[in-house]
Design a protein around this motif. Structure first.
Motif, short mmCIF file in Angstrom:
data_model
loop_
_atom_site.label_atom_id
_atom_site.label_comp_id
_atom_site.label_asym_id
_atom_site.label_seq_id
_atom_site.Cartn_x
_atom_site.Cartn_y
_atom_site.Cartn_z
N ASP A 81 -32.76 86.14 149.31
CA ASP A 81 -32.62 86.17 150.51
C ASP A 81 -33.73 85.39 151.39
OD1 ASP A 81 -30.66 85.87 152.97
OD2 ASP A 81 -32.23 87.79 153.68
N ARG A 82 -34.92 86.19 151.16
CA ARG A 82 -36.20 86.19 151.36
C ARG A 82 -36.44 84.75 151.62
NH1 ARG A 82 -37.96 91.88 149.09
NH2 ARG A 82 -37.33 93.31 150.74
N LEU A 83 -36.56 84.41 150.06
CA LEU A 83 -37.03 83.09 149.80
C LEU A 83 -36.34 82.06 150.42
CD1 LEU A 83 -39.26 81.66 148.05
CD2 LEU A 83 -37.51 81.66 146.09
N LYS A 84 -35.00 82.15 150.45
CA LYS A 84 -34.14 81.26 151.20
C LYS A 84 -34.42 81.28 152.68
CE LYS A 84 -29.27 80.22 152.50
NZ LYS A 84 -29.36 80.54 153.77
N TYR A 85 -34.65 82.40 153.24
CA TYR A 85 -35.01 82.13 154.79
C TYR A 85 -36.25 81.57 155.08
CZ TYR A 85 -36.46 84.20 159.35
OH TYR A 85 -36.74 84.07 160.52
N LEU A 86 -37.11 81.87 154.07
CA LEU A 86 -38.67 81.22 154.30
C LEU A 86 -38.56 79.87 153.97
CD1 LEU A 86 -40.66 84.14 153.24
CD2 LEU A 86 -40.88 83.30 155.57
N GLN A 87 -37.72 79.37 153.10
CA GLN A 87 -37.81 77.91 152.84
C GLN A 87 -37.03 77.05 153.62
OE1 GLN A 87 -36.64 78.29 148.59
NE2 GLN A 87 -38.40 77.29 147.95
N ARG A 88 -35.88 77.48 154.11
CA ARG A 88 -34.91 76.78 154.75
C ARG A 88 -34.77 77.08 156.19
NH1 ARG A 88 -30.27 76.84 149.86
NH2 ARG A 88 -31.86 76.31 148.05
N ASP A 89 -34.48 78.36 156.40
CA ASP A 89 -33.85 78.66 157.83
C ASP A 89 -34.94 79.02 158.82
OD1 ASP A 89 -31.53 78.45 156.39
OD2 ASP A 89 -31.41 80.41 155.84
N ARG A 90 -36.10 79.69 158.65
CA ARG A 90 -36.88 80.15 159.44
C ARG A 90 -37.28 78.96 160.33
NH1 ARG A 90 -42.90 81.96 159.94
NH2 ARG A 90 -42.84 83.80 161.53
N ASP A 91 -37.57 79.53 161.58
CA ASP A 91 -38.38 78.67 162.76
C ASP A 91 -39.89 78.93 162.55
OD1 ASP A 91 -39.14 77.36 165.02
OD2 ASP A 91 -38.36 78.55 166.40
N TRP A 92 -40.50 78.01 162.05
CA TRP A 92 -42.16 77.89 161.71
C TRP A 92 -42.75 77.41 163.02
CZ3 TRP A 92 -44.34 80.54 157.88
CH2 TRP A 92 -43.74 80.67 156.65
N ASP A 93 -42.05 76.89 164.20
CA ASP A 93 -42.71 76.49 165.09
C ASP A 93 -43.13 77.44 166.08
OD1 ASP A 93 -42.53 73.95 163.94
OD2 ASP A 93 -40.51 73.42 165.03
N VAL A 94 -44.29 78.08 166.25
CA VAL A 94 -44.77 79.19 167.09
C VAL A 94 -45.70 78.84 168.19
CG1 VAL A 94 -44.24 80.84 165.27
CG2 VAL A 94 -46.57 79.66 165.50
N VAL A 95 -45.85 77.45 168.36
CA VAL A 95 -46.89 76.91 169.21
C VAL A 95 -45.99 76.34 170.40
CG1 VAL A 95 -48.87 75.52 169.69
CG2 VAL A 95 -48.65 76.75 167.56
N ASN A 96 -46.46 76.70 171.72
CA ASN A 96 -45.56 76.00 172.75
C ASN A 96 -46.41 75.03 173.17
OD1 ASN A 96 -43.61 78.14 173.21
ND2 ASN A 96 -45.25 79.39 174.41
N THR A 97 -45.65 73.82 173.78
CA THR A 97 -46.37 72.60 173.95
C THR A 97 -45.83 72.29 175.51
OG1 THR A 97 -44.73 71.19 173.17
CG2 THR A 97 -46.57 71.81 171.70
N SER A 98 -46.78 71.42 176.06
CA SER A 98 -46.22 70.73 177.47
C SER A 98 -47.23 69.80 177.44
CB SER A 98 -46.63 72.00 178.54
OG SER A 98 -48.05 72.21 178.54
#
Length: 757
Positions: A427-444
């Motif tokens: 489950d950890r591998l699946k989450y990190l590969q497919r499901d996680r939101d890696w976008d942690v930088v706000n933009t404007s």
């Protein structure tokens, strides 16, 4: 005044052991007095029915006396235990001084009995060595200084331990106002670490409150931490007194604020305190089983408190300070702190990673934007894929990725975290590969007013994830030299992780060849380079093209050839990553060709044919992948140029291979497969389609293999006439097999890729 070398080597420490025994006996006698006074004096008077002011006064004084007896008992026992600990520690460290002295003497040194200074005695060396040092005074001085330093370091360790015990014995902890105001203190701890924890906490708290330490206080604190940070009693007592996870986080934030922004002239000092703090956390959270109940009590409380503190917000200068309106989360600060230490317990790292995920994963009630901050915190990415630090790159704005990076330093921990044999690992591998939101930088952006844009990934996104995967698949720390006799032999768990990663990313790359994230491609390539024989078996299929999967050696990797090709194609978006895989496999080809003898090549033995077939399949497959990458990037000049630049052959780009390059004969074969011939295949690709490139590789790629076989035949003494004769086995069988399998592999690989994207 610190004890010196002469005192250390001449001191008999047995007196400490006797003193410890005497103090413990004293404690027992005070205990007997306490019990007698309690049972025969205080109790008797109280039972007599005495009333009035005199009775009240006596009872008060009697209680104080009883408490004094108890304090004397406990203090004497604690002093005895501290002296016993001091005897053991100082005896051990004094032994290291004597050992260093004896080793120096064996090396030809005269050791000054007063200072420990070493001087080389040329008369005690053989004449050749003596003459060398006579002619090279600088080398002699360097040798003398090296041995002197070894003794000096051992002496310093004794001095530090001695001072640590002095501070422990002089500690005056709060005893709850028991007994007389200046009487015996039964609160003294019987462990040096626990005794000194309060003082260390007091000094750290001064820093956390914004106060500056004097030079003497800085030196004292550094010694206390250096001597005790690996002591579990000290560590747990210390961080509990500091305020648990919340106090640790606040203290760390204050230390980094000062180091990077407010008092940069003392940066080294503050970062040193931060490292000590990280090591204390490592020691405190280690569950070693010596006292299971105590471990569980502390650990469960720490983790529960950390779950709360981890999602709380804190002021920190890294995001603008308390007046900026921006704050960091506790987990971001804690992981930043932990990156400065090492030796963390597997259970703690797993639990911490899972708790961070729970805070962010919507399926677990988390907030996917919880770590989002304005601006990135990565360093500058270099051509080799690493990041050069900048002003804020020390900050772990993505704490999940950060803790995975920490996990990569302990490969067994990383392997256990991702092992698909467990439901949690899968489950950890699946989450990190497919499901996680890696976008942690706000933009404007500004359109008369500021408009919030979509979040984006930081430029070092997944660096920790990639390192953890590499460690989990290989059992080796990324970037370090391979360890062990057989670095290409792996545990069943490591193989399971590799199989899962290859299959899952192969499926993604079959749909989108850029699907393997940029920052993990080199980690994936490095992992395959730790399985050179297995990858060779899978890509070459041992000359048996009717099987879709096979048992590979030596790790029995169960991956279909199609999946391996798709995976390598996805990794090959990075030229340096492709080069690592290519070099590893060409070295395998070179090694197998080098093992062929005269009879193999003259007679066309089954062994020689198998080598020719597998070599053709491997090199043809890799050349197709090269063509597909360069063909798909032909319209992207920047991408293509970077791929070629990074790919250029200056050194072998393989972290490990089962084939050592010993001797000119084998080196010649490797050079042909990986040198300028291979590099030329990357050049002049502009305006060429993948089909054009494949045709070019049939003409220019295969001749590398052809030349490698020719070179080996010449090395074993086959004549040019026999090599050129179409009737001889070399041309009719071996070269024919190699050429046909190379061409077949180009087609097989194209089929495995599916529609080009």
């Amino acid at each position: 005044m610190a004890v010196d070398y002469e005192t250390i080597v001449n001191t008999d420490l047995s007196g400490l052991d006797k003193a410890a025994s005497d103090w413990k006996k004293m404690g027992k006698r005070f205990g007997d007095l306490h019990d007698n006074y309690r049972d025969h004096v205080k109790a008797a008077v109280e039972a007599d029915g005495w009333q009035g002011e005199s009775a009240t006064t006596f009872k008060s004084q009697a209680q104080i006396t009883l408490e004094e007896y108890a304090g004397a008992r406990d203090e004497a026992q604690a002093v005895g235990a501290l002296l016993e600990e001091a005897h053991s520690t100082l005896t051990d460290r004094r032994g290291k001084v004597l050992e260093a002295r004896d080793q120096a003497v064996e090396a030809g040194m005269d050791v000054n009995p007063g200072t420990g200074r070493c001087t080389l005695n040329l008369d005690r060396l053989d004449e050749a060595k003596a003459e060398t040092y006579r002619e090279d005074p600088a080398a002699r001085e360097e040798l003398e200084e090296r041995w002197t330093k070894k003794i000096r370091d051992a002496v310093k360790a004794v001095q530090d331990a001695d001072e640590n015990f002095r501070l422990a014995l002089a500690a005056d902890p709060d005893d709850g106002n028991r007994g007389l105001l200046d009487g015996f203190n039964g609160a003294l701890e019987d462990d040096a670490g626990a005794a000194n924890a309060a003082r260390a906490e007091e000094l750290y708290s001064k820093v956390e409150r914004g106060e500056k330490l004097s030079r003497e206080e800085r030196e004292e604190l550094d010694l206390l931490m250096r001597e005790n940070e690996s002591d579990q009693e000290f560590s747990r007592t210390f961080i509990t007194a500091l305020g648990g996870p919340d106090g640790v986080i606040r203290t760390h934030n204050e230390l980094t604020d000062r180091a990077y922004y407010e008092d940069t002239g003392q940066k080294k000092h503050y970062l040193g305190l931060d490292r000590h703090l990280a090591n204390v956390v490592a020691t405190a959270t280690t569950v070693d089983g010596k006292d299971k109940a105590a471990d569980e009590r502390f650990y469960d409380t720490w983790r529960e408190q950390l779950r709360e503190a981890g999602v709380e917000t804190y002021d920190a200068e890294v995001v603008g300070g308390e007046h900026s309106g921006r704050q960091v989360r506790g987990y971001q600060s804690l992981v930043t702190l932990m990156q400065n230490g090492d030796g963390y317990d597997r259970e703690f790292l797993h639990d911490l990673a899972d708790d961070i995920r729970a805070a962010e994963d919507p399926d677990k009630g988390g907030d996917p934007d919880i770590w989002d901050l304005d601006g990135g915190f990565a360093g500058t990415k270099e051509e080799d894929g690493t990041f050069s630090p900048d002003r804020n790159s020390w900050f772990a704005n993505d704490p999940y990725d950060g803790v995975l990076g920490i996990m990569s330093k302990d490969p067994a921990t990383a392997t256990a975290y991702f092992d698909p044999a467990s439901e949690a690992g899968e489950d950890r591998l699946k989450y990190l590969q497919r499901d996680r939101d890696w976008d942690v930088v706000n933009t404007s952006e500004w359109r008369k007013v500021e408009v919030t844009g979509p979040d984006k990934a930081d430029s070092d996104s997944r660096v920790g994830f990639g390192a953890a995967l590499e460690a989990a698949m290989t059992g080796h720390v990324p970037g370090e030299e391979p360890r062990g006799k057989n670095p290409t032999h792996h545990s069943e768990a490591e193989v399971r992780v590799l199989e899962s990663v290859v299959k899952s990313y192969a499926e993604a790359a079959a749909v989108d060849k850029t699907a393997i994230p940029e920052n993990i491609r080199r980690n994936m390539a490095n992992a395959l380079a730790y399985y050179p024989n297995d990858v060779h078996d899978i890509l070459g299929k041992n000359g048996d093209f009717t099987r879709d999967s096979l048992s590979s050696e030596p790790n029995d990797v169960d991956v279909k050839r199609q999946h391996m090709l798709q995976f390598v194609r996805g990794v090959a978006e990075d030229g340096g990553a492709f080069r690592t895989i290519h070099d590893s496999q060409v070295k395998m080809v070179a090694g197998e060709i080098h093992d062929l003898g005269r009879e193999d090549l003259m007679e066309g033995t089954d062994r020689a044919r198998a080598v020719a077939q597998v070599s053709g399949q491997v090199m043809g497959s890799l050349d197709y992948i090269r063509a597909d990458v360069l063909g798909s990037q032909r319209d992207d000049e920047i991408s293509q140029n970077n791929w070629g630049k990074i790919y250029a052959y200056h050194t072998i780009g393989t972290p490990v291979t089962a084939v050592p390059v010993f001797g000119d004969a084998l080196q010649r074969l490797v050079d042909v497969g990986t040198g300028q011939y291979a590099e030329q295949l990357n050049n002049e690709v502009s305006n060429k389609t993948t089909e054009d490139l494949i045709s070019a590789y049939r003409r220019e790629g295969y001749p590398r293999l052809e030349e490698m076989l020719h070179i080996r035949a010449e090395q074993v003494g086959i004549s040019e006439e026999d090599l050129a004769s179409p009737e001889k086995a070399f041309q009719s069988t071996i070269m024919n097999d190699a050429g046909s399998e190379y061409s077949m592999a180009l087609g097989d690989a194209e089929g495995a890729m599916g529609d080009r994207s």
